[in-house]
Design a protein around this motif. Structure first.
Motif, PDB file in Angstrom:
ATOM      1  N   LYS A 140      -8.141 -19.134  -9.716  1.00 44.37           N
ATOM      2  CA  LYS A 140      -6.795 -18.296  -9.853  1.00 44.37           C
ATOM      3  C   LYS A 140      -6.542 -17.456  -8.917  1.00 44.37           C
ATOM      4  N   PRO A 141      -5.940 -17.860  -7.930  1.00 43.63           N
ATOM      5  CA  PRO A 141      -5.746 -16.956  -6.668  1.00 43.63           C
ATOM      6  C   PRO A 141      -4.930 -15.835  -7.199  1.00 43.63           C
ATOM      7  N   ILE A 142      -4.947 -14.698  -6.818  1.00 42.47           N
ATOM      8  CA  ILE A 142      -4.082 -13.607  -6.995  1.00 42.47           C
ATOM      9  C   ILE A 142      -3.039 -13.454  -6.182  1.00 42.47           C
ATOM     10  N   ALA A 143      -1.876 -13.609  -6.964  1.00 38.44           N
ATOM     11  CA  ALA A 143      -0.577 -13.505  -5.884  1.00 38.44           C
ATOM     12  C   ALA A 143      -0.437 -12.075  -5.257  1.00 38.44           C
ATOM     13  N   SER A 144       0.569 -12.249  -4.517  1.00 38.65           N
ATOM     14  CA  SER A 144       0.828 -10.966  -3.792  1.00 38.65           C
ATOM     15  C   SER A 144       1.958 -10.393  -4.602  1.00 38.65           C
ATOM     16  N   PHE A 145       2.432  -9.006  -4.663  1.00 38.64           N
ATOM     17  CA  PHE A 145       3.392  -8.293  -5.231  1.00 38.64           C
ATOM     18  C   PHE A 145       4.675  -8.489  -4.596  1.00 38.64           C
ATOM     19  N   ILE A 146       5.589  -9.069  -5.492  1.00 34.36           N
ATOM     20  CA  ILE A 146       7.059  -9.358  -4.752  1.00 34.36           C
ATOM     21  C   ILE A 146       7.872  -8.046  -5.184  1.00 34.36           C
ATOM     22  N   ILE A 190       3.942  -7.960  -0.845  1.00 35.71           N
ATOM     23  CA  ILE A 190       2.963  -6.938  -0.476  1.00 35.71           C
ATOM     24  C   ILE A 190       1.679  -7.714  -0.855  1.00 35.71           C
ATOM     25  N   PRO A 191       0.407  -7.541  -0.019  1.00 31.75           N
ATOM     26  CA  PRO A 191      -0.729  -8.130  -0.079  1.00 31.75           C
ATOM     27  C   PRO A 191      -1.457  -7.758  -1.107  1.00 31.75           C
ATOM     28  N   PRO A 192      -2.355  -8.469  -2.024  1.00 24.00           N
ATOM     29  CA  PRO A 192      -2.905  -7.870  -3.307  1.00 24.00           C
ATOM     30  C   PRO A 192      -3.798  -6.781  -3.120  1.00 24.00           C
ATOM     31  N   TYR A 193      -4.246  -6.235  -1.962  1.00 23.21           N
ATOM     32  CA  TYR A 193      -5.135  -5.418  -1.723  1.00 23.21           C
ATOM     33  C   TYR A 193      -4.448  -3.898  -1.756  1.00 23.21           C
ATOM     34  N   ARG A 194      -3.018  -3.876  -1.827  1.00 26.32           N
ATOM     35  CA  ARG A 194      -2.402  -2.882  -1.860  1.00 26.32           C
ATOM     36  C   ARG A 194      -2.077  -2.568  -3.435  1.00 26.32           C
ATOM     37  N   VAL A 195      -3.126  -2.109  -3.967  1.00 25.38           N
ATOM     38  CA  VAL A 195      -2.858  -2.049  -5.403  1.00 25.38           C
ATOM     39  C   VAL A 195      -1.898  -0.736  -5.713  1.00 25.38           C
ATOM     40  N   ASP A 196      -1.947   0.102  -4.886  1.00 26.55           N
ATOM     41  CA  ASP A 196      -1.173   1.567  -5.019  1.00 26.55           C
ATOM     42  C   ASP A 196       0.429   1.149  -4.474  1.00 26.55           C
ATOM     43  N   VAL A 197       0.698   0.071  -4.242  1.00 24.45           N
ATOM     44  CA  VAL A 197       2.081  -0.231  -3.942  1.00 24.45           C
ATOM     45  C   VAL A 197       2.643  -1.578  -4.472  1.00 24.45           C
ATOM     46  N   THR A 198       3.092  -1.197  -5.730  1.00 26.52           N
ATOM     47  CA  THR A 198       3.556  -2.246  -6.659  1.00 26.52           C
ATOM     48  C   THR A 198       4.990  -2.190  -7.195  1.00 26.52           C
ATOM     49  N   ARG A 199       5.665  -1.182  -6.813  1.00 30.96           N
ATOM     50  CA  ARG A 199       7.250  -1.005  -7.283  1.00 30.96           C
ATOM     51  C   ARG A 199       7.998  -0.473  -5.986  1.00 30.96           C
ATOM     52  N   GLU A 200       9.428  -0.444  -6.140  1.00 30.34           N
ATOM     53  CA  GLU A 200      10.355  -0.149  -5.050  1.00 30.34           C
ATOM     54  C   GLU A 200       9.823   1.380  -4.785  1.00 30.34           C
ATOM     55  N   VAL A 201       9.648   2.244  -5.655  1.00 28.95           N
ATOM     56  CA  VAL A 201       9.453   3.655  -5.413  1.00 28.95           C
ATOM     57  C   VAL A 201       8.177   4.033  -4.534  1.00 28.95           C
ATOM     58  N   ASP A 202       7.137   3.005  -4.823  1.00 26.31           N
ATOM     59  CA  ASP A 202       5.942   3.194  -4.006  1.00 26.31           C
ATOM     60  C   ASP A 202       5.961   2.849  -2.632  1.00 26.31           C
ATOM     61  N   VAL A 203       7.237   1.856  -2.187  1.00 27.54           N
ATOM     62  CA  VAL A 203       7.504   1.357  -0.832  1.00 27.54           C
ATOM     63  C   VAL A 203       8.011   2.464  -0.299  1.00 27.54           C
ATOM     64  N   ILE A 204       9.142   3.072  -0.951  1.00 29.77           N
ATOM     65  CA  ILE A 204      10.014   4.036  -0.316  1.00 29.77           C
ATOM     66  C   ILE A 204       8.953   5.242  -0.055  1.00 29.77           C
ATOM     67  N   GLU A 205       8.148   5.630  -0.789  1.00 29.76           N
ATOM     68  CA  GLU A 205       7.015   6.682  -0.447  1.00 29.76           C
ATOM     69  C   GLU A 205       6.271   6.304   0.893  1.00 29.76           C
ATOM     70  N   GLU A 206       5.978   5.077   0.910  1.00 27.97           N
ATOM     71  CA  GLU A 206       5.245   4.752   2.095  1.00 27.97           C
ATOM     72  C   GLU A 206       6.156   4.826   3.366  1.00 27.97           C
ATOM     73  N   ILE A 207       7.357   4.500   3.254  1.00 28.03           N
ATOM     74  CA  ILE A 207       8.393   4.747   4.314  1.00 28.03           C
ATOM     75  C   ILE A 207       8.316   6.190   4.863  1.00 28.03           C
ATOM     76  N   LEU A 208       8.523   7.045   3.719  1.00 26.95           N
ATOM     77  CA  LEU A 208       8.744   8.526   3.957  1.00 26.95           C
ATOM     78  C   LEU A 208       7.285   9.045   4.687  1.00 26.95           C
ATOM     79  N   ARG A 209       6.115   8.506   3.978  1.00 27.87           N
ATOM     80  CA  ARG A 209       4.958   9.138   4.548  1.00 27.87           C
ATOM     81  C   ARG A 209       4.774   8.573   6.353  1.00 27.87           C
ATOM     82  N   ILE A 210       5.254   7.251   6.575  1.00 34.15           N
ATOM     83  CA  ILE A 210       4.980   7.138   8.134  1.00 34.15           C
ATOM     84  C   ILE A 210       6.218   7.623   8.707  1.00 34.15           C
ATOM     85  N   TYR A 211       7.492   7.575   8.371  1.00 30.31           N
ATOM     86  CA  TYR A 211       8.377   8.440   8.930  1.00 30.31           C
ATOM     87  C   TYR A 211       8.295   9.685   9.248  1.00 30.31           C
ATOM     88  N   GLY A 212       7.605  10.363   8.117  1.00 26.84           N
ATOM     89  CA  GLY A 212       7.224  11.866   8.515  1.00 26.84           C
ATOM     90  C   GLY A 212       8.217  12.828   7.558  1.00 26.84           C
TER      91      GLY A 212
END
Length: 532
Positions: A140-146, A190-212
């Protein structure tokens, strides 16, 4: 790569089979540390044809490892559910590198690559040879997060409008695939190993982290609404009391709210932790006493024996289905109050020193209408209890030997426990009234009374104040005597009374009338005799 693996001695695998399954409840299994553990029916095990070999994702068995005599190695690389691994590790009080990684989520798609890489290293560094093909079981392959994100949400949460092209560039650099795009937003895989990025707000936090964070400008105008604060301000009162204690040589401590259940006097009301970190942290504390005693024990073991400590903290209880959380203030005195110097001897702390501190804090808080009783708390050998109505405001005294032994404290400790919530409510009822300093002189009178041993000074004080609240301002005791010169079961109090009229100078006739009435009431209500 961050992928835990296990190497088995292939020649010791019975039946030449590797089976992943659970075992019967209570199955005895000896782990690598030589300890026999009873397995739960929920523990996932890696077994051979006859018996379990390792606890999956946590710890190996006593016979599962590689030795100096090993010639053939079987490599295992797997992905295990984070929740299952954590529950098993906690159940057996095990914390290993493997469980640490699996509990936080590993990449399910890297297991084969990690296996091949490990085999290649064995070939290159140890001179081994690969003797079989890779066997990969992944039913049962683990699906990516959409995840769907919207540009307007990105701008609202970050507080700045970032160009869409830059957002897409950041997302792509984070190994997140863009599967669909509109003018309003993006659909992401989102690849399955990114278990900390599963919601829209998580993605936005990652964008902010890289943007600075430093690239987000602080606005020149801040919009805020003013709220009426509750009076009295809890933090202001706490700071006032803390400043007073610190100024008098106390040090503040901050202890863990988790403690051991063996400290509990009422285990049926304890708030238990469902998944405790250890046996010493399995309940929420019901009193601040033991956290302070642990601090005293820690300091005494390091030759720091003269201690004055205080703590503002919470205690927790459970009554049936209702949970109760209360704020408390605790004080601790132990060792010497004054160190030995060339011009003075050392002075040990005592009950009256603690009583003085308690009275000073209550005076600073503007509280004086309380009754005094002997303390009945099991935490103390003796002490006093100040009550407002039928509620305990503070109790204090000498900590019992039994409680000192629980924390290995080897010298006397004096302890006070305030109900901080009740203290705040009483302060809120205080009314500050201006009163001019009296222009008329005060008069002092003394009485020496013979009373039964059971009569306390507080009883005599209350009788005196009730006699004439307008004229009798203060009542103090300046001597207490017990001895063979008095009748058996009796003691002597020497009391001083300050009388003052705010409107006129007191005449001797008025003073004598008040004192006669006072003596009559003391004789009637306390059975006191005036000594002459």
């Amino acid at each position: 790569l961050g992928q835990p693996m296990h190497a088995f001695d292939a020649d010791t695998i019975k039946g030449q089979k590797v089976v992943v399954k659970t075992c019967a409840e209570g199955t005895v299994f000896k782990t690598l540390d030589g300890i026999e553990r009873k397995l739960s029916a929920d523990d996932l095990m890696i077994c051979n044809a006859e018996e379990p070999m390792t606890i999956a994702g946590v710890f190996g068995g006593i016979n599962s490892g590689v030795t100096n005599q090993t010639k053939n190695i079987f490599l295992e690389s797997a992905y295990f559910d984070a929740v299952s691994v954590r529950k098993t590790a906690k159940r057996h009080s095990l914390k290993t590198d493997a469980s640490f990684r699996f509990e936080r989520g590993t990449d399910p798609n890297i297991t084969v690559f990690a296996l091949k890489y490990a085999a290649q290293l064995i070939v290159e560094l140890a001179g081994g040879t690969v003797s079989s093909a890779v066997s990969d079981l992944y039913p049962k392959p683990i699906a990516s997060f959409i995840v769907q994100i919207w540009y307007k949400h990105v701008s609202r949460l970050i507080g700045k409008e970032i160009p869409s092209e830059e957002i897409k560039s950041i997302i792509t650099a984070l190994d997140i695939k863009i599967t669909a795009e509109t003018n309003e937003g993006l659909t992401l895989e989102i690849p399955p190993y990114r278990v900390d990025v599963t919601r829209e707000v998580d993605v936005i936090e990652e964008i902010l982290r890289i943007y600075g964070y430093n690239n987000i400008e602080i606005p020149s105008q801040i919009r805020a609404s003013l709220n009426n604060a509750v009076k009295p301000d809890k933090d202001a009162v706490q700071n006032m009391l803390a400043n007073s204690l610190t100024a008098n040589g106390f040090n503040e401590i901050l202890a863990n709210s988790l403690t051991k259940s063996s400290y509990s006097e009422q285990p049926e009301t304890a708030v238990k932790i469902l998944n405790p970190l250890s046996r010493d942290l399995d309940v929420m504390r019901q009193t601040l006493l033991f956290s302070g005693l642990e601090a005293i024990s820690f300091n005494q073991n390091r030759k720091n024996q003269n201690l004055k400590l205080y703590e503002f903290g919470k205690v927790y209880h459970q009554y049936q289905d209702k949970f109760e959380e209360k704020h408390r203030l605790s004080l601790f005195l132990s060792g010497n109050d004054q160190p030995e110097q060339w011009n003075q001897k050392e002075t040990a702390v005592n009950f009256y020193l603690l009583k003085g501190v308690v009275d000073t804090l209550l005076q600073k808080a503007g509280l004086k209408d309380f009754t005094v009783e002997d303390a009945t708390s099991a935490e103390l050998d003796f002490g006093l209890n100040y009550k407002i109505g039928n509620k305990n405001l503070v109790y204090f005294g000498f900590v019992s030997k039994q409680n000192l032994n629980k924390t290995d404290v080897n010298q006397p400790v004096f302890y006070a426990d305030f109900d901080f919530d009740l203290l705040l409510r009483q302060i809120g009822k205080n009314k500050i009234v201006y009163q001019e300093v009296s222009r008329f002189p005060a008069v002092k009178r003394d009485l020496s009374l013979l009373v039964n041993e059971q009569i306390s000074f507080n009883q005599l004080k209350n009788i005196a104040l009730k006699t004439d609240r307008k004229l009798i301002k203060t009542v103090d005791v300046f001597d207490v005597y017990k001895g063979d010169k008095l009748p058996e079961g009796k003691k002597s109090y020497a009391l001083s009374f300050v009388l003052q009229d705010e409107e006129k100078t007191l005449a001797d006739k008025a003073i004598d009338a008040v004192m006669q009435k006072l003596v009559f009431n003391l004789q009637k209500e306390a059975g006191a005799e005036v000594r002459k």
